[in-house]
Design an enzyme around this catalytic site. Sequence first.
Site, PDB file in Angstrom:
ATOM      1  CD  GLN A 125      -2.471   1.202   2.779  1.00  8.36           C
ATOM      2  OE1 GLN A 125      -2.047   0.518   3.712  1.00  8.36           O
ATOM      3  NE2 GLN A 125      -3.544   1.951   2.878  1.00  8.36           N
ATOM      4  N   GLY A 126       0.811   2.020  -1.077  1.00  4.48           N
ATOM      5  CA  GLY A 126       1.652   3.212  -1.191  1.00  4.48           C
ATOM      6  C   GLY A 126       0.849   4.467  -0.946  1.00  4.48           C
ATOM      7  CB  SER A 128       2.542   6.787   4.527  1.00  4.17           C
ATOM      8  OG  SER A 128       1.440   6.279   5.216  1.00  4.17           O
ATOM      9  CD  GLU A 243      -6.243   0.167   7.187  1.00 12.85           C
ATOM     10  OE1 GLU A 243      -6.423   1.369   6.971  1.00 12.85           O
ATOM     11  OE2 GLU A 243      -5.120  -0.361   7.181  1.00 12.85           O
ATOM     12  CD  GLU A 370      -1.371  10.686  19.182  1.00 13.19           C
ATOM     13  OE1 GLU A 370      -1.345   9.960  18.151  1.00 13.19           O
ATOM     14  OE2 GLU A 370      -0.631  10.476  20.154  1.00 13.19           O
TER      15      GLU A 370
HETATM   16  C1  LIG Z   1       4.410  -0.599  11.272  1.00 13.15           C
HETATM   17  C2  LIG Z   1       3.866   0.398  10.288  1.00 13.15           C
HETATM   18  C3  LIG Z   1       3.402  -0.041   9.062  1.00 13.15           C
HETATM   19  C4  LIG Z   1       2.909   0.885   8.132  1.00 13.15           C
HETATM   20  N1  LIG Z   1       2.526   0.413   6.906  1.00 13.15           N
HETATM   21  C5  LIG Z   1       2.114   1.303   5.969  1.00 13.15           C
HETATM   22  C6  LIG Z   1       1.811   0.857   4.636  1.00 13.15           C
HETATM   23  O1  LIG Z   1       1.899  -0.326   4.319  1.00 13.15           O
HETATM   24  N2  LIG Z   1       1.433   1.767   3.722  1.00 13.15           N
HETATM   25  C7  LIG Z   1       1.306   3.090   4.030  1.00 13.15           C
HETATM   26  O2  LIG Z   1       0.921   3.851   3.151  1.00 13.15           O
HETATM   27  N3  LIG Z   1       1.609   3.551   5.268  1.00 13.15           N
HETATM   28  C8  LIG Z   1       2.018   2.685   6.242  1.00 13.15           C
HETATM   29  N4  LIG Z   1       2.351   3.132   7.502  1.00 13.15           N
HETATM   30  C9  LIG Z   1       2.328   4.579   7.778  1.00 13.15           C
HETATM   31  C10 LIG Z   1       1.223   5.004   8.723  1.00 13.15           C
HETATM   32  O3  LIG Z   1      -0.003   4.992   8.070  1.00 13.15           O
HETATM   33  C11 LIG Z   1       1.626   6.401   9.229  1.00 13.15           C
HETATM   34  O4  LIG Z   1       2.775   6.245  10.042  1.00 13.15           O
HETATM   35  C12 LIG Z   1       0.523   7.059  10.031  1.00 13.15           C
HETATM   36  O5  LIG Z   1      -0.554   7.392   9.205  1.00 13.15           O
HETATM   37  C13 LIG Z   1       1.031   8.330  10.760  1.00 13.15           C
HETATM   38  O6  LIG Z   1       1.643   9.197   9.863  1.00 13.15           O
HETATM   39  P1  LIG Z   1       3.112   9.786  10.136  1.00 13.15           P
HETATM   40  O7  LIG Z   1       3.992   8.661  10.557  1.00 13.15           O
HETATM   41  O8  LIG Z   1       3.495  10.593   8.952  1.00 13.15           O
HETATM   42  O9  LIG Z   1       2.966  10.712  11.415  1.00 13.15           O
HETATM   43  P2  LIG Z   1       2.412  12.215  11.431  1.00 13.15           P
HETATM   44  O10 LIG Z   1       1.151  12.288  10.647  1.00 13.15           O
HETATM   45  O11 LIG Z   1       3.526  13.145  11.060  1.00 13.15           O
HETATM   46  O12 LIG Z   1       2.058  12.398  12.952  1.00 13.15           O
HETATM   47  C14 LIG Z   1       3.051  12.612  13.974  1.00 13.15           C
HETATM   48  C15 LIG Z   1       2.322  12.730  15.308  1.00 13.15           C
HETATM   49  O13 LIG Z   1       1.436  13.879  15.269  1.00 13.15           O
HETATM   50  C16 LIG Z   1       0.107  13.470  15.566  1.00 13.15           C
HETATM   51  N5  LIG Z   1      -0.850  14.242  14.756  1.00 13.15           N
HETATM   52  C17 LIG Z   1      -0.781  14.504  13.425  1.00 13.15           C
HETATM   53  N6  LIG Z   1      -1.860  15.230  13.020  1.00 13.15           N
HETATM   54  C18 LIG Z   1      -2.619  15.422  14.146  1.00 13.15           C
HETATM   55  C19 LIG Z   1      -3.853  16.077  14.385  1.00 13.15           C
HETATM   56  N7  LIG Z   1      -4.534  16.672  13.402  1.00 13.15           N
HETATM   57  N8  LIG Z   1      -4.345  16.071  15.663  1.00 13.15           N
HETATM   58  C20 LIG Z   1      -3.685  15.449  16.681  1.00 13.15           C
HETATM   59  N9  LIG Z   1      -2.492  14.812  16.502  1.00 13.15           N
HETATM   60  C21 LIG Z   1      -1.977  14.794  15.259  1.00 13.15           C
HETATM   61  C22 LIG Z   1       0.048  12.022  15.171  1.00 13.15           C
HETATM   62  O14 LIG Z   1      -1.006  11.340  15.840  1.00 13.15           O
HETATM   63  C23 LIG Z   1       1.429  11.530  15.607  1.00 13.15           C
HETATM   64  O15 LIG Z   1       1.447  11.246  16.978  1.00 13.15           O
HETATM   65  C24 LIG Z   1       2.854   2.251   8.453  1.00 13.15           C
HETATM   66  C25 LIG Z   1       3.311   2.699   9.692  1.00 13.15           C
HETATM   67  C26 LIG Z   1       3.827   1.784  10.607  1.00 13.15           C
HETATM   68  C27 LIG Z   1       4.350   2.309  11.912  1.00 13.15           C
END
Ligand SMILES: Cc1cc2nc3c(=O)[nH]c(=O)nc-3n(C[C@H](O)[C@H](O)[C@H](O)COP(=O)(O)OP(=O)(O)OC[C@H]3O[C@@H](n4cnc5c(N)ncnc54)[C@H](O)[C@@H]3O)c2cc1C
Length: 386
Positions: A125-126, A128, A243, A370
């Site tokens: 899944q692409g 993020s 999902e 969050e």
């Molecule tokens: C093990 C694992 C597997 C994954 N697999 C996939 C995958 O296969 N494909 C894919 O596309 N993605 C994947 N992901 C990515 C995952 O979907 C993202 O990590 C997730 O959506 C959070 O985005 P971010 O890491 O950019 O954090 P950010 O969005 O940058 O957030 C950082 C922090 O800020 C908080 N935050 C952000 N916005 C708000 C808001 N509006 N209000 C309150 N708090 C906020 C968040 O909750 C978090 O604590 C995976 C992640 C992990 C850890």
Amino acid sequence: MDLRYTDEQEAFRAEVRAWLRAHVPKERLPTVGTREGFDAHRAWEQELGRAGYGALHWPVEYGGRGADVVMTAIFEEEYAIIEGPPRITVLGRNLMGPTLMVHGTPEQKDRWLSRILSADDIWSQGFSEPDAGSDLAGLKTRAVRDGEDFIVDGQKIWTSYGTFSDWIFALVRTDPEAPRHAGITFLAIDMRSPGVEARPLVQVDGRAGFAEVFFTDVRVPATQVIGEVNRGWDVAMATLGFERDAPSAPAGRFERDVAELGSIARALGRDSDAGVRDTIGSLYAQALAYRWHTMRTLTRLARGERIGPEGSVTKVLWSELERDTFAAGRELLGPYGEVLSDEAPQTDPLRWHSKYWFSRAATIYAGTSEIQRNIIAERVLGLPRK
Ligand SMILES: Cc1cc2nc3c(=O)[nH]c(=O)nc-3n(C[C@H](O)[C@H](O)[C@H](O)COP(=O)(O)OP(=O)(O)OC[C@H]3O[C@@H](n4cnc5c(N)ncnc54)[C@H](O)[C@@H]3O)c2cc1C
């Protein structure tokens, strides 16, 4: 609500349990972060597919069993209790397949659905990107039309199973002038296309279960657009809905883990320690509360209701229970949990060690706690936006 299973459901549970006991690999498979490990997991999934357990919930016309939500949940619970290998088909089975069934053309369905079911194609899944996680619409990977193709440039991150997957479904920006949600397209991209580079991301436990994926002038036929050009946001929301509605994190697995915590405490002679008893008791109560919560959800799904934003409650409950259970195990095991010793009492320390580290991610993937709490506040409780 009737919480008893029917005779037919109990018979199905017995059938699944017997099959899994006889077939689940006795030895832990090598990690999916290596080619050898990935192929071993694929071979296991192919065996599941041949036995008719590939995608129980898919309609019969697409090769599934058309199993109802309770049957599917029973299978998932038995699979979790016996700790079957991680399902590398999960993104194809639960997200891409159902998305294709709704938004795919007949040619796309013919081309991909049966190969998802047989585990011949593993999908990732692409969605993020480095600056587009919670704020998914901030994605920058772009695709420009060139004759019959799109040319894709950009980067995805945290792509589970991305190092060795065969295909990726990706969101790309096709109209940079349009409002953020409007100019996005949902594309299926062959991971072997020239210009695709998957770099494994090594985690703190030394494993590389996911990748960063880079696209440099990658040529993708326009026939691989799912849904309409520039309407990919709607397709992606359908994907994320699948999902949310899929029965996830069966309760039986938490009950088993908490029971194991009790065995470890006894073996360590800490079962009369008030703090330990309090922690285990509280986790057990939470696991039971989670079971009743999932029963309620299953009852609603079985009646044909949709769960919608309330699915966020389930996500918060299971991910925080997982995090807290393995944190408690690590605390209880103390040094045994750190050094991967074979001498840890009555448990498999490697299991607790690796589960502890992965549990740290549970409150992040599939939407952070969050973000889920924001959804619950605004869309379930109707509270005003801050
Ligand atoms: C093990 C694992 C597997 C994954 N697999 C996939 C995958 O296969 N494909 C894919 O596309 N993605 C994947 N992901 C990515 C995952 O979907 C993202 O990590 C997730 O959506 C959070 O985005 P971010 O890491 O950019 O954090 P950010 O969005 O940058 O957030 C950082 C922090 O800020 C908080 N935050 C952000 N916005 C708000 C808001 N509006 N209000 C309150 N708090 C906020 C968040 O909750 C978090 O604590 C995976 C992640 C992990 C850890």
